[in-house]
Design a protein around this motif. Structure first.
Motif, PDB file in Angstrom:
ATOM      1  N   THR A  20       0.835  -1.205   0.000  1.00  0.00           N
ATOM      2  CA  THR A  20       0.000   0.000   0.000  1.00  0.00           C
ATOM      3  C   THR A  20       0.869   1.254   0.000  1.00  0.00           C
ATOM      4  N   ALA A  21       1.908   1.260   0.821  1.00  0.00           N
ATOM      5  CA  ALA A  21       2.811   2.415   0.884  1.00  0.00           C
ATOM      6  C   ALA A  21       3.541   2.610  -0.444  1.00  0.00           C
ATOM      7  N   ARG A  25       3.193   5.973  -3.243  1.00  0.00           N
ATOM      8  CA  ARG A  25       4.253   6.850  -3.760  1.00  0.00           C
ATOM      9  C   ARG A  25       3.946   7.323  -5.178  1.00  0.00           C
ATOM     10  N   GLY A  26       3.128   6.558  -5.908  1.00  0.00           N
ATOM     11  CA  GLY A  26       2.816   6.939  -7.273  1.00  0.00           C
ATOM     12  C   GLY A  26       1.355   7.234  -7.534  1.00  0.00           C
ATOM     13  N   CYS A  27       0.503   6.965  -6.559  1.00  0.00           N
ATOM     14  CA  CYS A  27      -0.947   7.135  -6.722  1.00  0.00           C
ATOM     15  C   CYS A  27      -1.527   7.786  -5.473  1.00  0.00           C
ATOM     16  N   ASP A  28      -2.730   8.282  -5.626  1.00  0.00           N
ATOM     17  CA  ASP A  28      -3.465   8.810  -4.477  1.00  0.00           C
ATOM     18  C   ASP A  28      -4.189   7.633  -3.832  1.00  0.00           C
ATOM     19  N   VAL A  29      -3.661   7.136  -2.730  1.00  0.00           N
ATOM     20  CA  VAL A  29      -4.234   5.982  -2.040  1.00  0.00           C
ATOM     21  C   VAL A  29      -4.901   6.463  -0.759  1.00  0.00           C
ATOM     22  N   ARG A  30      -6.129   6.041  -0.556  1.00  0.00           N
ATOM     23  CA  ARG A  30      -6.857   6.404   0.660  1.00  0.00           C
ATOM     24  C   ARG A  30      -7.381   5.141   1.315  1.00  0.00           C
ATOM     25  N   LEU A  31      -7.115   5.023   2.594  1.00  0.00           N
ATOM     26  CA  LEU A  31      -7.633   3.898   3.357  1.00  0.00           C
ATOM     27  C   LEU A  31      -8.982   4.299   3.922  1.00  0.00           C
ATOM     28  N   ILE A  32      -9.972   3.495   3.655  1.00  0.00           N
ATOM     29  CA  ILE A  32     -11.306   3.755   4.179  1.00  0.00           C
ATOM     30  C   ILE A  32     -11.536   2.751   5.302  1.00  0.00           C
ATOM     31  N   PRO A  50       3.737   5.019   6.422  1.00  0.00           N
ATOM     32  CA  PRO A  50       4.204   6.314   6.917  1.00  0.00           C
ATOM     33  C   PRO A  50       3.188   7.445   6.854  1.00  0.00           C
ATOM     34  N   GLY A  51       2.194   7.356   5.984  1.00  0.00           N
ATOM     35  CA  GLY A  51       1.212   8.432   5.875  1.00  0.00           C
ATOM     36  C   GLY A  51       0.054   8.322   6.848  1.00  0.00           C
ATOM     37  N   ASN A  54      -2.715   9.027  13.824  1.00  0.00           N
ATOM     38  CA  ASN A  54      -3.843   8.807  14.733  1.00  0.00           C
ATOM     39  C   ASN A  54      -5.012   9.722  14.417  1.00  0.00           C
ATOM     40  N   ALA A  55      -4.742  10.836  13.783  1.00  0.00           N
ATOM     41  CA  ALA A  55      -5.799  11.790  13.457  1.00  0.00           C
ATOM     42  C   ALA A  55      -6.392  11.446  12.096  1.00  0.00           C
ATOM     43  N   CYS A  56      -7.681  11.321  12.045  1.00  0.00           N
ATOM     44  CA  CYS A  56      -8.352  11.101  10.762  1.00  0.00           C
ATOM     45  C   CYS A  56      -8.295  12.398   9.963  1.00  0.00           C
ATOM     46  N   SER A  57      -8.196  12.292   8.650  1.00  0.00           N
ATOM     47  CA  SER A  57      -8.097  13.496   7.833  1.00  0.00           C
ATOM     48  C   SER A  57      -9.432  14.231   7.721  1.00  0.00           C
ATOM     49  N   ILE A  58     -10.522  13.533   7.908  1.00  0.00           N
ATOM     50  CA  ILE A  58     -11.848  14.155   7.850  1.00  0.00           C
ATOM     51  C   ILE A  58     -12.518  13.930   9.205  1.00  0.00           C
ATOM     52  N   PRO A  59     -12.895  14.986   9.887  1.00  0.00           N
ATOM     53  CA  PRO A  59     -13.595  14.768  11.161  1.00  0.00           C
ATOM     54  C   PRO A  59     -14.831  13.897  10.940  1.00  0.00           C
ATOM     55  N   TRP A  60     -15.049  12.947  11.822  1.00  0.00           N
ATOM     56  CA  TRP A  60     -16.141  11.988  11.673  1.00  0.00           C
ATOM     57  C   TRP A  60     -17.489  12.673  11.492  1.00  0.00           C
ATOM     58  N   SER A  61     -17.703  13.777  12.191  1.00  0.00           N
ATOM     59  CA  SER A  61     -19.011  14.441  12.122  1.00  0.00           C
ATOM     60  C   SER A  61     -19.289  15.012  10.733  1.00  0.00           C
ATOM     61  N   ARG A  62     -18.253  15.303   9.947  1.00  0.00           N
ATOM     62  CA  ARG A  62     -18.451  15.879   8.623  1.00  0.00           C
ATOM     63  C   ARG A  62     -18.213  14.876   7.496  1.00  0.00           C
ATOM     64  N   SER A  63     -17.738  13.700   7.818  1.00  0.00           N
ATOM     65  CA  SER A  63     -17.409  12.747   6.766  1.00  0.00           C
ATOM     66  C   SER A  63     -18.678  12.105   6.207  1.00  0.00           C
ATOM     67  N   PRO A  64     -18.647  11.753   4.910  1.00  0.00           N
ATOM     68  CA  PRO A  64     -19.795  11.073   4.317  1.00  0.00           C
ATOM     69  C   PRO A  64     -19.946   9.675   4.933  1.00  0.00           C
ATOM     70  N   PRO A  65     -21.120   9.089   4.817  1.00  0.00           N
ATOM     71  CA  PRO A  65     -21.297   7.730   5.328  1.00  0.00           C
ATOM     72  C   PRO A  65     -20.304   6.781   4.665  1.00  0.00           C
ATOM     73  N   ILE A  66     -19.835   5.799   5.402  1.00  0.00           N
ATOM     74  CA  ILE A  66     -18.802   4.882   4.913  1.00  0.00           C
ATOM     75  C   ILE A  66     -19.237   4.170   3.632  1.00  0.00           C
ATOM     76  N   ASP A  67     -20.515   3.803   3.509  1.00  0.00           N
ATOM     77  CA  ASP A  67     -20.949   3.115   2.290  1.00  0.00           C
ATOM     78  C   ASP A  67     -20.826   4.025   1.071  1.00  0.00           C
TER      79      ASP A  67
END
Length: 81
Positions: A20-21, A25-32, A50-51, A54-67
């Protein structure tokens, strides 16, 4: 029987994290994942991912539903293929 990522052997998890790491390095990878899983990844595999922090990049209250996030990721993946 389906196992979660946490139940997989540590060496296998490291291999997946390193792949994944490398892709990141060559793509925009996001772990959901849940905030709990992201914190666990940051704790257990910080050196392998390395990326991840502990802090999520989107606060849970504003993030879209996981589905919705999963569907968007899947659409983007299938468009690339």
């Amino acid at each position: 029987m389906s196992r979660t990522f946490r139940e997989v052997r540590a060496d296998q998890r490291r291999d997946v994290c390193e792949l994944t790491a490398t892709l990141a390095r060559g793509c925009d990878v996001r772990l959901i994942a849940s905030a709990l899983m992201i914190r666990w990844l940051a704790s257990e595999h910080r050196s392998d991912l390395p990326g991840v922090s502990n802090a999520c990049s989107i606060p849970w209250s504003r993030s879209p539903p996981i589905d919705e996030l999963v569907k968007t990721a899947w659409r983007q993946w299938t468009q690339m293929a």
